[in-house]
Design a protein around this motif. Sequence first.
Motif, PDB file in Angstrom:
ATOM      1  N   ASP A 178       0.868  -1.176   0.000  1.00 47.26           N
ATOM      2  CA  ASP A 178       0.000   0.000   0.000  1.00 47.26           C
ATOM      3  C   ASP A 178       0.908   1.231   0.000  1.00 47.26           C
ATOM      4  OD1 ASP A 178      -1.465   2.259   0.830  1.00 47.26           O
ATOM      5  OD2 ASP A 178      -2.973   0.987   1.789  1.00 47.26           O
ATOM      6  N   ARG A 213      -5.071   1.080   8.393  1.00 53.12           N
ATOM      7  CA  ARG A 213      -4.243   0.763   7.230  1.00 53.12           C
ATOM      8  C   ARG A 213      -3.088  -0.152   7.648  1.00 53.12           C
ATOM      9  NH1 ARG A 213      -4.220   3.328   2.472  1.00 53.12           N
ATOM     10  NH2 ARG A 213      -5.399   5.080   3.312  1.00 53.12           N
ATOM     11  N   ARG A 238      -2.120  -3.571   0.748  1.00 53.39           N
ATOM     12  CA  ARG A 238      -3.269  -2.896   0.167  1.00 53.39           C
ATOM     13  C   ARG A 238      -4.524  -3.761   0.381  1.00 53.39           C
ATOM     14  NH1 ARG A 238      -3.687   0.660  -4.490  1.00 53.39           N
ATOM     15  NH2 ARG A 238      -1.568   0.225  -5.134  1.00 53.39           N
ATOM     16  N   PHE A 256      -6.650  -4.800   6.346  1.00 53.92           N
ATOM     17  CA  PHE A 256      -6.719  -3.800   7.412  1.00 53.92           C
ATOM     18  C   PHE A 256      -6.552  -4.454   8.778  1.00 53.92           C
ATOM     19  CE2 PHE A 256      -9.277  -2.646   3.776  1.00 53.92           C
ATOM     20  CZ  PHE A 256      -8.747  -1.406   3.438  1.00 53.92           C
TER      21      PHE A 256
END
Lengths: 88, 645
Positions: B173, B190, B194, B197
Motif C-alpha cells: 500500500d 491501514r 493494500r 486492514f
Amino acid sequence: MSETIRDSVKAFVVENFLFGDTSHELDGTASLIENGVIDSTGVLELVAFIEDRYGITVADADIVPANLDSLDRISAFIASKLAAPVTA
Amino acid sequence: MCGFGGYFGAVRDGRELLERMTAAIAHRGPDERGLFTTKDAGLGHARLSIVGLGDGQQPMSDATGELTIAFNGEIFNYVELREQLRAKGHRFRTSSDTEVILHLYEEMGEDCLSVLNGDFAFALWDGRRRRMVLARDRMGVRPLFYTRQDGRFYFGSEVKALLQVPGVSAEIDPLALDQIFTLWAPIAPRTAFRDIFELEPAHLMIVQEGSVSTRPYWSLDYPDRDAPSRHTDERAAAEELRALLTEATRIRMRADVPVGSYLSGGLDSSITSALAAGMAPGGLRTFSVTFDSAEHDESAFQMEMARALGTQHSSVACGEGDIAAVFPDVIRFTERPILRTAPAPLFKLSGLVREAGLKVVLTGEGADEVFAGYDIFKEARVRRFCGRQPGSRIRPHLFRKLYPYLPGLRQQSAEYLASFFGAGGAALDDPLFSHRPRFDGTAATKLFFSGDLRATLSGYDAAEELVSRLPEAFSRWHPLHQAQYLEARFLLPGYILSSQGDRMAMAHGIEGRFPFLDHQLVEFAAGLPPEMKLKGLVEKHILREATKDLLPPSISRRAKQPYRAPDSHSFVGAGAADYVQAAMGEAQVAAGGLFNPKAVAKLHEKCSTRPASGFRDNAAFVGILSTQLWLQTFTGTSGRRSEAA
C-alpha cells in the motif's frame, strides 16, 4: 573562483546527501537543515569535506548555520577562509 | 496466547481454508489446532496452552452451541469475573479464561468488553443473531487483521492467514509506505498490505449480513490542561501507583505454566522483574540480550539486577552478523517494512526463552509511554524553553544533555542544535509540535522513493493524516499529554507492541505480558499532573519514587537509555550477508519499483565505506532493505517463494 567553489560544494551535497538525485530543487539560499538534506552527522561530513578539499581548518566557532546552512553560505564561507591571510 | 483465523459468509471448502489459515500462523500456537464451521461462518484456532491446559481447547462453544469463540491472549481478571458470574448462576465446564468471555457475552453482550482486563483479540460467532463479533484489547497488544474478498469477510491474527484466502494477494500500500517512512508505522486500520486492514486497539467490530460496523469501546483520555488534578499529594500518588502496579503484575503472573521476565538493565523491566520475583513460587527466570558493541550493551546493569533479585538469569549475545542473519525472518514476522533493526535482537531473545522451555514473559514495555520516559518528551520541553528566547546561545546546549549517546550532537554549536531541533522556529500551537523534528527527520528518507512512487503519492501528507485522527479534546490537553497520546495511541500499537512486541515474541511462540499497560494503571497515570511524570528533565519521576525501595540506586537513578541496536552497520562490510547485496542491488530495486536504484546504490556504498552514518541514512538503509525483503517474502518479486503461494 566562487562559482567553482559553489559547483564543487553543490556536487558534494548532491552526491553525498542527495545520493545523486538531481531532481531535488536545491536553491542556493535554501536551508539544508529545514529541507531535510543534512542532519547532525551530515554537518560533520560537510566540515570534513571542506577541510579535505580546500586544505583549510574549520574552527568549532565556525560550525554554525550562518556559515554552512545553504550552498551560498558554504561557498562564501570557504571563499572568505581562502582569502584570509594565514596566521601562525 | 494463540492465533486464529476465520470468515463470515458461505465459503466453499471452509474447513480446508481454515486448516491453511491456522497452519500459516502455527508458530503462534504450536500446542493444539481446532476448527469450527457452520453454514455461513468459520473459525480456526492454533493454541499455545497457558491457562486451562487440559480443558481450554478452542474454538470453544457455550453449552447451547449458539456461541463459539476463537480467542488470542489472556483475560487477567478472569478469576474474579468467573466468581461474579458463578454468583449469578453461570456454570463453568472448564478452568480457562476463554469460557469466561463466552459467559460474559451471554450476560452482557458486547458490553462485556468494559469489564475485561487483559491483552486479547477474539472472534465470537453469535449463532442466534447470526453475527461475528471481533474485538481487540485497549492498548493494542494482540493483533487482528481483516479483509473482504468476493463478498465474504475474512480475519486472522496475522496477515499470513489472510493470504491463504483464494483471491487475496499481497501488494504494498503506497500510502502505508509513506506513513512508515514518516511516522515509523502505518496509521491503523491501514496496513502495509493494500486492502488488508487491522482492527484498531480498543475497538469492536460487528459483522453481519449486509453490514460491518466498528466502534471504540474505550479511549485513552487526559484531563483538560487547566482542570484541577485530584492528585495533589505526590507521596499519596506514588503509593497508589505502587498498589496498582503490584496488582497489575500479580494478575499477570497467573498461568498454569511458569512465567519469566525480560530484564534489559533499565528501570522499567527491573521494576517488573523485582515485583515478579516476589510472586514466582519456584523463583523467577530472567532473560536479556547482550551486544558486542559497548554503545548498545547493558549487560553490567542486567547482571547487577539479576544478582540483586537472585533470579536465574540467561542472556543471548547479539554479535556482529547476528542481526543480518535473522533480519529476513524478522520481516516475515513483522509483515511490514521497518526503519530500525531493534526488533531483530528481540527475535533472538524470544528464541532464548523458548529454548529455556518457557512460554510467558513479563516485559517493562509501556512505562515510557505511560509515565513519560522517552527523550522526545524532554526534547519538546527544551524546544519550548528555547522558543521563549530564540536567540539564546545557552539554552540549546540542553539538547546535548538529552542525547549524550549521539556523537553527532556532541560537537555541535548552540546555533546548530537549535536548528536541528527546530527550536525557535516551530509553531507552538502545532498539534504535532513534540514530534515534528522526528517526523521531518524521518520523512527525509523519502528522498529515495522512485519517481513513480512520488507521483502516486503526490499531494499526500502522512503527518496531516495523523492530525486528522486526533480527538477533539486533544487541543485542551497539556503539551506533555499531547505528546504522550501520540506515542501511546499510534507508535505504541503500530510499532512497539507490534514489530518489537507481539510479532517477535510470537515468532517463537512466546507470550509477552505488560504490567505497565494495565488499563487501570494507564488511566491512573493519564490523570497525574504532568510535573509528577516529567519533573524538570527527569523522566518517570513518580515511577522512580514509587519503586525506589525495589531497586539498587544505580538502577533507580539511572537515566533513560533508549533501547537501540546497530543499524546499517549490521549489513555491510566483509561479512555482509549475500541477500543484502541482492536486495539492494540496482536490478532488484528497479524491479520493486519503489525506490531510485542509483540513489540506493550510492547509499549502500556510503554506508559500506563510512559506517558512522547519521539517522537519516541509517533509517533509509534499514527501511529500503526491509521493504525489499517484504516484497520478496510476500509478493515473490525476486522469485523467492511467496507467503501467498
